[in-house]
Design a protein around this motif. Structure first.
Motif, PDB file in Angstrom:
ATOM      1  N   ILE A 282      -3.453   9.480   7.739  1.00 33.53           N
ATOM      2  CA  ILE A 282      -3.503  10.411   6.620  1.00 33.53           C
ATOM      3  C   ILE A 282      -2.086  10.662   6.107  1.00 33.53           C
ATOM      4  N   TRP A 283      -2.001  11.216   4.912  1.00 32.67           N
ATOM      5  CA  TRP A 283      -0.721  11.698   4.391  1.00 32.67           C
ATOM      6  C   TRP A 283      -0.804  13.214   4.407  1.00 32.67           C
ATOM      7  N   VAL A 284       0.029  13.867   5.220  1.00 31.68           N
ATOM      8  CA  VAL A 284       0.026  15.317   5.329  1.00 31.68           C
ATOM      9  C   VAL A 284       0.845  15.881   4.166  1.00 31.68           C
ATOM     10  N   ASP A 285       0.182  16.627   3.305  1.00 30.72           N
ATOM     11  CA  ASP A 285       0.847  17.264   2.172  1.00 30.72           C
ATOM     12  C   ASP A 285       1.617  18.487   2.643  1.00 30.72           C
TER      13      ASP A 285
ATOM     14  N   GLY B 129       2.139  31.994   5.691  1.00 31.35           N
ATOM     15  CA  GLY B 129       2.744  31.934   4.374  1.00 31.35           C
ATOM     16  C   GLY B 129       3.919  30.983   4.248  1.00 31.35           C
ATOM     17  N   LEU B 130       4.339  30.368   5.351  1.00 32.64           N
ATOM     18  CA  LEU B 130       5.439  29.407   5.321  1.00 32.64           C
ATOM     19  C   LEU B 130       4.871  28.005   5.167  1.00 32.64           C
ATOM     20  N   GLU B 131       5.338  27.273   4.173  1.00 31.65           N
ATOM     21  CA  GLU B 131       4.859  25.910   3.920  1.00 31.65           C
ATOM     22  C   GLU B 131       5.791  24.906   4.573  1.00 31.65           C
ATOM     23  N   ILE B 132       5.202  24.036   5.365  1.00 31.52           N
ATOM     24  CA  ILE B 132       5.952  22.985   6.062  1.00 31.52           C
ATOM     25  C   ILE B 132       5.462  21.655   5.506  1.00 31.52           C
ATOM     26  N   ARG B 133       6.386  20.797   5.140  1.00 32.18           N
ATOM     27  CA  ARG B 133       6.040  19.478   4.591  1.00 32.18           C
ATOM     28  C   ARG B 133       6.626  18.402   5.504  1.00 32.18           C
ATOM     29  N   PRO B 134       5.865  18.047   6.552  1.00 30.54           N
ATOM     30  CA  PRO B 134       6.389  17.111   7.547  1.00 30.54           C
ATOM     31  C   PRO B 134       6.271  15.658   7.104  1.00 30.54           C
ATOM     32  N   LEU B 135       7.102  14.824   7.686  1.00 35.96           N
ATOM     33  CA  LEU B 135       6.977  13.376   7.472  1.00 35.96           C
ATOM     34  C   LEU B 135       5.870  12.793   8.336  1.00 35.96           C
ATOM     35  N   GLY B 136       5.502  13.470   9.391  1.00 32.34           N
ATOM     36  CA  GLY B 136       4.438  13.001  10.260  1.00 32.34           C
ATOM     37  C   GLY B 136       4.143  14.018  11.338  1.00 32.34           C
ATOM     38  N   LEU B 137       3.021  13.829  11.992  1.00 29.22           N
ATOM     39  CA  LEU B 137       2.596  14.711  13.071  1.00 29.22           C
ATOM     40  C   LEU B 137       2.075  13.871  14.221  1.00 29.22           C
TER      41      LEU B 137
ATOM     42  N   VAL C 296      -4.270  13.995   2.546  1.00 32.26           N
ATOM     43  CA  VAL C 296      -5.054  12.969   1.873  1.00 32.26           C
ATOM     44  C   VAL C 296      -5.453  11.944   2.914  1.00 32.26           C
ATOM     45  N   ALA C 297      -6.755  11.679   3.014  1.00 29.57           N
ATOM     46  CA  ALA C 297      -7.254  10.633   3.915  1.00 29.57           C
ATOM     47  C   ALA C 297      -6.861   9.281   3.315  1.00 29.57           C
ATOM     48  N   ILE C 298      -6.288   8.404   4.141  1.00 33.17           N
ATOM     49  CA  ILE C 298      -5.790   7.124   3.630  1.00 33.17           C
ATOM     50  C   ILE C 298      -6.490   5.921   4.272  1.00 33.17           C
TER      51      ILE C 298
ATOM     52  N   MET D  48       0.832  -1.193   0.000  1.00 31.63           N
ATOM     53  CA  MET D  48       0.000   0.000   0.000  1.00 31.63           C
ATOM     54  C   MET D  48       0.870   1.248   0.000  1.00 31.63           C
ATOM     55  N   ARG D  49       1.899   1.285   0.854  1.00 33.81           N
ATOM     56  CA  ARG D  49       2.765   2.460   0.917  1.00 33.81           C
ATOM     57  C   ARG D  49       3.506   2.655  -0.397  1.00 33.81           C
ATOM     58  N   SER D  50       3.944   1.567  -1.011  1.00 32.38           N
ATOM     59  CA  SER D  50       4.660   1.673  -2.285  1.00 32.38           C
ATOM     60  C   SER D  50       3.754   2.236  -3.370  1.00 32.38           C
ATOM     61  N   ALA D  51       2.515   1.759  -3.394  1.00 29.58           N
ATOM     62  CA  ALA D  51       1.569   2.241  -4.398  1.00 29.58           C
ATOM     63  C   ALA D  51       1.257   3.714  -4.190  1.00 29.58           C
ATOM     64  N   LEU D  52       1.074   4.123  -2.938  1.00 33.86           N
ATOM     65  CA  LEU D  52       0.797   5.524  -2.641  1.00 33.86           C
ATOM     66  C   LEU D  52       1.982   6.397  -3.023  1.00 33.86           C
ATOM     67  N   LEU D  53       3.187   5.966  -2.695  1.00 33.58           N
ATOM     68  CA  LEU D  53       4.385   6.733  -3.038  1.00 33.58           C
ATOM     69  C   LEU D  53       4.517   6.870  -4.552  1.00 33.58           C
ATOM     70  N   ALA D  54       4.279   5.789  -5.289  1.00 33.57           N
ATOM     71  CA  ALA D  54       4.367   5.841  -6.750  1.00 33.57           C
ATOM     72  C   ALA D  54       3.331   6.810  -7.314  1.00 33.57           C
ATOM     73  N   LEU D  55       2.124   6.784  -6.753  1.00 36.22           N
ATOM     74  CA  LEU D  55       1.076   7.685  -7.206  1.00 36.22           C
ATOM     75  C   LEU D  55       1.444   9.138  -6.933  1.00 36.22           C
ATOM     76  N   ILE D  56       1.992   9.402  -5.768  1.00 37.36           N
ATOM     77  CA  ILE D  56       2.390  10.763  -5.407  1.00 37.36           C
ATOM     78  C   ILE D  56       3.515  11.244  -6.315  1.00 37.36           C
ATOM     79  N   LEU D  57       4.513  10.391  -6.552  1.00 40.77           N
ATOM     80  CA  LEU D  57       5.631  10.767  -7.414  1.00 40.77           C
ATOM     81  C   LEU D  57       5.165  11.020  -8.841  1.00 40.77           C
ATOM     82  N   THR D  58       4.261  10.194  -9.331  1.00 40.19           N
ATOM     83  CA  THR D  58       3.722  10.374 -10.673  1.00 40.19           C
ATOM     84  C   THR D  58       2.966  11.688 -10.762  1.00 40.19           C
ATOM     85  N   THR D  59       2.129  11.951  -9.757  1.00 43.28           N
ATOM     86  CA  THR D  59       1.360  13.190  -9.723  1.00 43.28           C
ATOM     87  C   THR D  59       2.296  14.389  -9.672  1.00 43.28           C
TER      88      THR D  59
END
Length: 140
Positions: free
Chosen positions: A81-84, A90-98, A114-116, A1-12
């Motif tokens: 969830i996956w936090v985008d 105005g500062l964008e933070i892209r965390p690995l988790g919360l 994204v709700a997972i 599941m994680r591999s598929a989600l990562l591939a989808l995110i990278l493709t997007t």
């Protein structure tokens, strides 16, 4: 599941980077805005529970009025969830988790995700037991 989600995110991301605009999970057609959460002493967090669909992109604001130092915890929700991004002044933070967020003073943040993982979750003010101090969340 994680591999598929990562591939989808990278493709997007690759399609977006080429100038074609967002596609798939991050497209405007797949985005929904949730009602804001208000962090204020004695004020209910939310008017109603959230019912989310797995695979949909959501955004919501958290608004703290500074009336008290307040936090929100929901480690199980944040792991479902996956936090985008989190945007603060105005500062964008892209965390690995919360695990939680906290407002020491008045301010506002926006969280895009994204709700997972389907299930029942919550966000709540730590140390509270009242129903008005938590947001019940269901991911279908």
């Amino acid at each position: 599941m994680r591999s598929a989600l990562l591939a989808l995110i990278l493709t997007t991301s690759a399609v977006y980077a080429e100038g074609f605009g967002a596609a798939g999970l991050l497209s405007g057609k797949n985005k929904e805005d949730l009602p804001p959460i208000i962090l204020s002493s004695g004020v209910p967090l939310s008017d109603a529970p959230w019912v989310l669909k797995s695979g949909t992109y959501y955004e919501f604001e958290i608004q703290g009025d500074g009336s008290q130092e307040l936090a929100l915890v929901g480690p199980e929700f944040f792991r479902a969830i996956w936090v985008d991004e989190i945007v603060v002044e105005g500062l964008e933070i892209r965390p690995l988790g919360l695990d939680s967020i906290e407002f020491d003073e008045a301010g506002e943040m926006e969280i895009g995700f994204v709700a997972i993982k389907p299930g029942r979750y919550y966000l709540k003010i730590p140390g509270t037991t009242g129903e008005t101090q938590r947001v019940e969340i269901t991911i279908e």
